[in-house]
Design an enzyme around this catalytic site. Structure first.
Site, PDB file in Angstrom:
ATOM      1  N   HIS A 245      21.458 -40.990  62.355  1.00 60.55           N
ATOM      2  CA  HIS A 245      22.724 -41.239  61.656  1.00 60.55           C
ATOM      3  C   HIS A 245      23.698 -40.081  61.843  1.00 60.55           C
ATOM      4  O   HIS A 245      24.630 -39.934  61.058  1.00 60.55           O
ATOM      5  CB  HIS A 245      22.455 -41.536  60.182  1.00 60.55           C
ATOM      6  CG  HIS A 245      21.601 -42.748  60.005  1.00 60.55           C
ATOM      7  ND1 HIS A 245      22.078 -44.021  60.229  1.00 60.55           N
ATOM      8  CD2 HIS A 245      20.296 -42.890  59.683  1.00 60.55           C
ATOM      9  CE1 HIS A 245      21.098 -44.894  60.044  1.00 60.55           C
ATOM     10  NE2 HIS A 245      20.006 -44.232  59.711  1.00 60.55           N
TER      11      HIS A 245
ATOM     12  N   LYS B 216      11.388 -20.998  55.962  1.00 65.13           N
ATOM     13  CA  LYS B 216      10.601 -19.821  56.389  1.00 65.13           C
ATOM     14  C   LYS B 216      11.123 -19.287  57.704  1.00 65.13           C
ATOM     15  O   LYS B 216      11.333 -18.103  57.866  1.00 65.13           O
ATOM     16  CB  LYS B 216       9.126 -20.166  56.605  1.00 65.13           C
ATOM     17  CG  LYS B 216       8.243 -20.499  55.446  1.00 65.13           C
ATOM     18  CD  LYS B 216       8.020 -19.428  54.439  1.00 65.13           C
ATOM     19  CE  LYS B 216       9.160 -19.411  53.457  1.00 65.13           C
ATOM     20  NZ  LYS B 216       8.849 -19.418  52.073  1.00 65.13           N
TER      21      LYS B 216
ATOM     22  N   LYS C  65      13.957 -10.242  47.046  1.00 59.43           N
ATOM     23  CA  LYS C  65      12.968 -11.220  46.585  1.00 59.43           C
ATOM     24  C   LYS C  65      13.322 -11.810  45.229  1.00 59.43           C
ATOM     25  O   LYS C  65      13.183 -12.990  44.996  1.00 59.43           O
ATOM     26  CB  LYS C  65      11.592 -10.572  46.517  1.00 59.43           C
ATOM     27  CG  LYS C  65      10.511 -11.609  46.249  1.00 59.43           C
ATOM     28  CD  LYS C  65       9.189 -11.152  46.739  1.00 59.43           C
ATOM     29  CE  LYS C  65       8.158 -12.238  46.598  1.00 59.43           C
ATOM     30  NZ  LYS C  65       8.344 -13.321  47.572  1.00 59.43           N
TER      31      LYS C  65
ATOM     32  N   ARG D  47      13.079  -6.122  45.960  1.00 62.34           N
ATOM     33  CA  ARG D  47      14.218  -6.473  45.112  1.00 62.34           C
ATOM     34  C   ARG D  47      15.555  -6.108  45.765  1.00 62.34           C
ATOM     35  O   ARG D  47      16.619  -6.371  45.196  1.00 62.34           O
ATOM     36  CB  ARG D  47      14.115  -5.761  43.762  1.00 62.34           C
ATOM     37  CG  ARG D  47      12.823  -6.035  43.021  1.00 62.34           C
ATOM     38  CD  ARG D  47      12.788  -5.278  41.717  1.00 62.34           C
ATOM     39  NE  ARG D  47      13.773  -5.814  40.807  1.00 62.34           N
ATOM     40  CZ  ARG D  47      13.554  -6.809  39.966  1.00 62.34           C
ATOM     41  NH1 ARG D  47      12.367  -7.369  39.930  1.00 62.34           N
ATOM     42  NH2 ARG D  47      14.494  -7.235  39.167  1.00 62.34           N
TER      43      ARG D  47
ATOM     44  N   ASN E 143      20.090  -2.004  37.282  1.00 59.62           N
ATOM     45  CA  ASN E 143      19.825  -3.297  37.916  1.00 59.62           C
ATOM     46  C   ASN E 143      20.544  -4.350  37.088  1.00 59.62           C
ATOM     47  O   ASN E 143      20.257  -4.494  35.892  1.00 59.62           O
ATOM     48  CB  ASN E 143      18.312  -3.577  37.932  1.00 59.62           C
ATOM     49  CG  ASN E 143      18.008  -5.026  38.296  1.00 59.62           C
ATOM     50  OD1 ASN E 143      18.735  -5.636  39.069  1.00 59.62           O
ATOM     51  ND2 ASN E 143      16.952  -5.567  37.732  1.00 59.62           N
ATOM     52  N   GLY E 144      21.474  -5.075  37.715  1.00 57.98           N
ATOM     53  CA  GLY E 144      22.203  -6.103  36.977  1.00 57.98           C
ATOM     54  C   GLY E 144      23.665  -6.095  37.374  1.00 57.98           C
ATOM     55  O   GLY E 144      24.035  -5.500  38.387  1.00 57.98           O
TER      56      GLY E 144
ATOM     57  N   GLU F 108      10.384 -26.602  53.762  1.00 62.35           N
ATOM     58  CA  GLU F 108       9.846 -25.260  53.553  1.00 62.35           C
ATOM     59  C   GLU F 108       9.641 -24.547  54.898  1.00 62.35           C
ATOM     60  O   GLU F 108       9.971 -23.368  55.035  1.00 62.35           O
ATOM     61  CB  GLU F 108       8.537 -25.370  52.755  1.00 62.35           C
ATOM     62  CG  GLU F 108       7.815 -24.074  52.503  1.00 62.35           C
ATOM     63  CD  GLU F 108       8.597 -23.053  51.696  1.00 62.35           C
ATOM     64  OE1 GLU F 108       9.706 -23.355  51.212  1.00 62.35           O
ATOM     65  OE2 GLU F 108       8.104 -21.919  51.584  1.00 62.35           O
TER      66      GLU F 108
ATOM     67  N   CYS G  23      18.047  -5.339  42.806  1.00 60.82           N
ATOM     68  CA  CYS G  23      17.812  -3.912  42.728  1.00 60.82           C
ATOM     69  C   CYS G  23      16.566  -3.657  41.885  1.00 60.82           C
ATOM     70  O   CYS G  23      16.188  -4.476  41.060  1.00 60.82           O
ATOM     71  CB  CYS G  23      18.947  -3.146  42.037  1.00 60.82           C
ATOM     72  SG  CYS G  23      20.575  -3.443  42.672  1.00 60.82           S
TER      73      CYS G  23
ATOM     74  N   TRP H 140      20.275  -3.820  46.069  1.00 63.26           N
ATOM     75  CA  TRP H 140      20.799  -5.008  46.760  1.00 63.26           C
ATOM     76  C   TRP H 140      22.250  -5.105  46.315  1.00 63.26           C
ATOM     77  O   TRP H 140      22.529  -5.372  45.143  1.00 63.26           O
ATOM     78  CB  TRP H 140      20.020  -6.256  46.355  1.00 63.26           C
ATOM     79  CG  TRP H 140      20.359  -7.468  47.168  1.00 63.26           C
ATOM     80  CD1 TRP H 140      19.864  -7.782  48.394  1.00 63.26           C
ATOM     81  CD2 TRP H 140      21.242  -8.538  46.808  1.00 63.26           C
ATOM     82  NE1 TRP H 140      20.397  -8.980  48.820  1.00 63.26           N
ATOM     83  CE2 TRP H 140      21.241  -9.466  47.867  1.00 63.26           C
ATOM     84  CE3 TRP H 140      22.032  -8.803  45.689  1.00 63.26           C
ATOM     85  CZ2 TRP H 140      21.997 -10.631  47.851  1.00 63.26           C
ATOM     86  CZ3 TRP H 140      22.792  -9.970  45.667  1.00 63.26           C
ATOM     87  CH2 TRP H 140      22.764 -10.867  46.750  1.00 63.26           C
TER      88      TRP H 140
ATOM     89  N   GLU I   7      14.687 -17.751  57.566  1.00 65.47           N
ATOM     90  CA  GLU I   7      14.710 -16.567  56.712  1.00 65.47           C
ATOM     91  C   GLU I   7      14.264 -15.306  57.454  1.00 65.47           C
ATOM     92  O   GLU I   7      14.859 -14.246  57.274  1.00 65.47           O
ATOM     93  CB  GLU I   7      13.768 -16.854  55.534  1.00 65.47           C
ATOM     94  CG  GLU I   7      13.734 -15.801  54.470  1.00 65.47           C
ATOM     95  CD  GLU I   7      12.850 -16.210  53.297  1.00 65.47           C
ATOM     96  OE1 GLU I   7      12.315 -17.346  53.285  1.00 65.47           O
ATOM     97  OE2 GLU I   7      12.703 -15.391  52.384  1.00 65.47           O
TER      98      GLU I   7
HETATM   99  C1  F6R Z   1      11.855 -18.069  50.351  1.00 67.72           C
HETATM  100  C2  F6R Z   1      11.932 -17.456  49.037  1.00 67.72           C
HETATM  101  C3  F6R Z   1      13.017 -17.869  48.111  1.00 67.72           C
HETATM  102  C4  F6R Z   1      12.471 -18.015  46.681  1.00 67.72           C
HETATM  103  C5  F6R Z   1      13.620 -18.272  45.705  1.00 67.72           C
HETATM  104  C6  F6R Z   1      13.121 -18.492  44.288  1.00 67.72           C
HETATM  105  O1  F6R Z   1      10.809 -17.560  51.092  1.00 67.72           O
HETATM  106  O2  F6R Z   1      11.136 -16.614  48.706  1.00 67.72           O
HETATM  107  O3  F6R Z   1      13.627 -19.043  48.533  1.00 67.72           O
HETATM  108  O4  F6R Z   1      11.544 -19.059  46.654  1.00 67.72           O
HETATM  109  O5  F6R Z   1      14.497 -17.174  45.725  1.00 67.72           O
HETATM  110  O6  F6R Z   1      12.453 -17.376  43.811  1.00 67.72           O
HETATM  111  P1  F6R Z   1      11.510 -17.470  42.555  1.00 67.72           P
HETATM  112  O7  F6R Z   1      10.358 -18.347  42.915  1.00 67.72           O
HETATM  113  O8  F6R Z   1      11.088 -16.056  42.300  1.00 67.72           O
HETATM  114  O9  F6R Z   1      12.308 -18.061  41.441  1.00 67.72           O
END
Ligand code: F6R
Length: 612
Positions: free
Chosen positions: A508, A489, A607, A27, A105-106, A485, A2, A81, A492
């Protein structure tokens, strides 16, 4: 998770609150709302859904976004969120009862006990949120003095919070307080702000204070005052953000994600510049001296999601160049398994936001165990940056899209610089070789620029996988690290199920998943492993899979092994990841676009993950 904002000044606040909230939508975006003083009352407008789809039309329908003469000038806002209670109008913030209103937020951990106490004291509850208990507890303690109410309330609640609070009797004042969750107070000219982070208010002011645990901020248009829980004034240092406002805007790109992919050459240069001196990495300015580095016994790299994936690249680089064993782990696992870290070790935590709860907890654990800690962080002044012993800022500028692209690239860049430095310190490479490697690294931004000149190959590859229900990413060595990675991506933002697999491990068990409908993206840039990887690719091809291969340009690969080939500029194997990463990001991006998804705000995500 949030985002919260607040504005008090002499300008109409609904537009400002909405604009600031939009910057914080990364957020969370399950619901949004604002509350403001309107003719002596606190009025709340809030609804389920993203800001542009829910809150903005609602505010327009109530004529609140036009700057009329009597427009409100002091208010708070929230983008959510959901943690406690489903995304719904009633669970949206702000939450108030006429006398007190708050955004939060929290997570309040002891909200059940407090709720029970308040119900026994005659209060009724409408929402399923933990926040409503805080609002009602504030109301319970409010006898005309907001500071007394806040102090009593925070002494009784447990958990994490950044709260923006309005009291009906103080129509130009925002009260704010925090523990764990981030909170900044922006200082303008005759107007002031609160926000979860500085990107929310950068358009209005670049000057801000960072609130610390249990400091109460009293914010009016002319004044910002910080008070501790004993009522004493606190003097704070005014900070200035040096990010360019345009860095947090789309600048003509269809999505933030695409813009941030294109930002990468510049971001990488900014990540390298402060740490490269006389042609080699030098971290003495952040306290990581040659001598210190030579004394560490074990190295740990901890992070979550993409940040952890950059740590996997770091492990491969450090182990192969510096010949030191590295433990890399997911923060949420590592912190709970009594890790074998001691005061002889270095723990490197990686985080774009600098606020990820599990990474922060891992960092604190490493410190408790006496280890030295180094944070590789993007957001300046974030909690992780302020908690670690040493901070290596990755300098990517604001990353808005939920899906990390440039944030990941600069983390990988930090891994390269650290690997070169550690290898030099350990006497595993000569200064001349370190200079050569560093020079190779500094040439990568220009090569990324070349890849970005033509996007058709990535669009074509995306069109080949857009209808798949499931796919696999495979690779060996650094290619495997990159495929992790790439797979993250894709799933996600496209919502297609995908897994990354070490190519040699497929047979395997996992190869049984392969059918003509399971495309495989094979990352095959490591020349010394190419023969082995191509054999694995042929194994999936023989079972009907459509294969998209990513390879070094000019390298001869049997054409019968793949359906689509994407070339990246040729370089030494060890330098390939930052280049290989670009096709992986763009394939994910175009797949999500072709499927009509909300690329920058994928479902169920936020995020900054400030909850466990
Ligand atoms: C994927 C992504 C997440 C962040 C993860 C860690 O695209 O953005 O997997 O990498 O939530 O976030 P940070 O780097 O902010 O600790």
């Amino acid at each position: 998770m949030c985002g919260i904002v607040g504005f008090t000044g002499n300008r109409p606040c609904p537009n400002i609150l909405v604009d600031s909230l939009k910057k914080l939508e990364y957020r969370g975006y399950d619901s949004a709302g604002i509350a403001f003083f309107d003719k002596g009352h606190i009025r709340t407008v809030k609804t389920k859904g993203k800001i542009s789809e829910g809150l903005v039309p609602l505010l327009k329908s109530q004529n609140l976004l036009s700057d009329t003469e009597n427009a409100p000038v002091c208010g708070i806002g929230h983008t959510r969120w959901a943690t406690h209670g489903e995304p719904s109008d009633i669970n949206s913030h702000p939450i108030g009862n006429g006398r007190v209103c708050a955004v939060h937020n929290g997570i309040i951990e002891n909200y059940r006990e407090i709720k029970e106490f308040l119900i026994n004291s005659g209060y009724t509850f409408e929402s399923q949120t933990d926040t409503e208990t805080v609002v009602k507890l504030l109301d319970f303690h409010y006898k005309g003095d907001p500071l007394e109410a806040i102090t009593k309330t925070i002494s009784e609640i447990e958990g994490a919070y950044a709260l923006g609070i309005l009291f009906k009797d103080f129509p130009d004042t925002i009260f704010a307080v925090k523990k764990e969750s981030p909170l900044i107070i922006g200082k303008g000219d005759g107007e002031n702000f609160i926000a979860s982070d500085v990107t929310a208010i950068m358009e209005y002011t670049k000057d801000y204070y960072i609130a610390e645990h249990n400091e109460i901020a009293v914010v009016t248009p002319q004044n910002i005052k910080f008070i501790d829980i004993y009522g004493r004034d606190i003097q704070k240092e005014l900070k200035t953000v040096d990010w360019d406002v345009s860095a947090a805007q789309k600048g003509g790109y269809a999505h933030f994600m695409l813009k941030e992919i294109f930002d990468q050459p510049a971001a990488l240069k900014n990540a390298m510049n402060p740490s490269i001196k006389n042609g080699i990495p030098d971290f003495s300015e952040i306290g990581l001296t040659f001598e210190k580095m030579s004394n560490y016994k074990n190295l740990f790299i901890i992070g979550c999601g993409s940040a952890m994936h950059s740590g996997v690249v770091g492990k491969y680089l450090i182990e192969s160049l510096a010949r030191v064993s590295v433990t890399v782990d997911i923060a949420s696992e590592w912190r709970y398994r009594d890790p074998l870290i001691t005061n002889e070790d270095l723990c490197i935590v990686i985080s774009q936001s600098g606020e990820t709860a599990d990474t922060l907890a891992a960092l604190k654990l490493a410190k408790e165990r006496g280890a030295d800690t180094l944070a590789v962080v993007n957001v300046v002044g974030s909690t992780i940056a302020r908690t670690a012993d040493m901070v290596l800022y990755s300098n990517a500028g604001p990353e808005i899209s939920v899906c990390s692209t440039k944030g990941y690239a600069v983390q990988v860049c930090a891994m390269y610089m650290l690997a070169f430095f550690i290898a030099l310190v350990r006497g595993q490479i000569t200064k001349e070789y370190c200079e050569k490697l560093t020079s190779e690294l500094t040439s990568i931004p220009a090569q990324i620029g070349e890849i970005l000149k033509s996007l058709e190959d990535f669009q074509f590859a995306a069109s080949n996988i857009m209808n798949a229900e499931s796919l696999l990413y495979i690779g060996r060595g650094l290619d495997y690290a990159l495929s992790m990675e790439g797979s993250l991506k894709l799933k996600e933002i496209s919502y297609i199920h995908s897994e990354s697999y070490a190519a040699g491990e497929l047979k395997h068990g996992t190869i049984s998943l392969i059918t003509a409908d399971t495309p495989v993206i094979a990352v095959a840039t490591q020349s010394y492993l190419l023969e082995k990887t191509v054999s694995n690719i042929k194994e999936v091809k023989a079972r009907g899979a459509k294969v998209i291969i990513i390879a070094q340009s000019g390298v001869d690969i049997d054409e019968s092994a793949y359906d689509v080939r994407i070339d990246v500029p040729a370089k030494d194997d060890i330098m390939m990841p930052l280049l290989t990463n670009i096709p992986l990001q763009l394939i994910a991006y175009y797949t999500a676009v072709l499927r009509g998804n909300d690329v920058d705000m994928p479902r169920n995500l936020a995020k900054s993950v400030t909850v466990e």
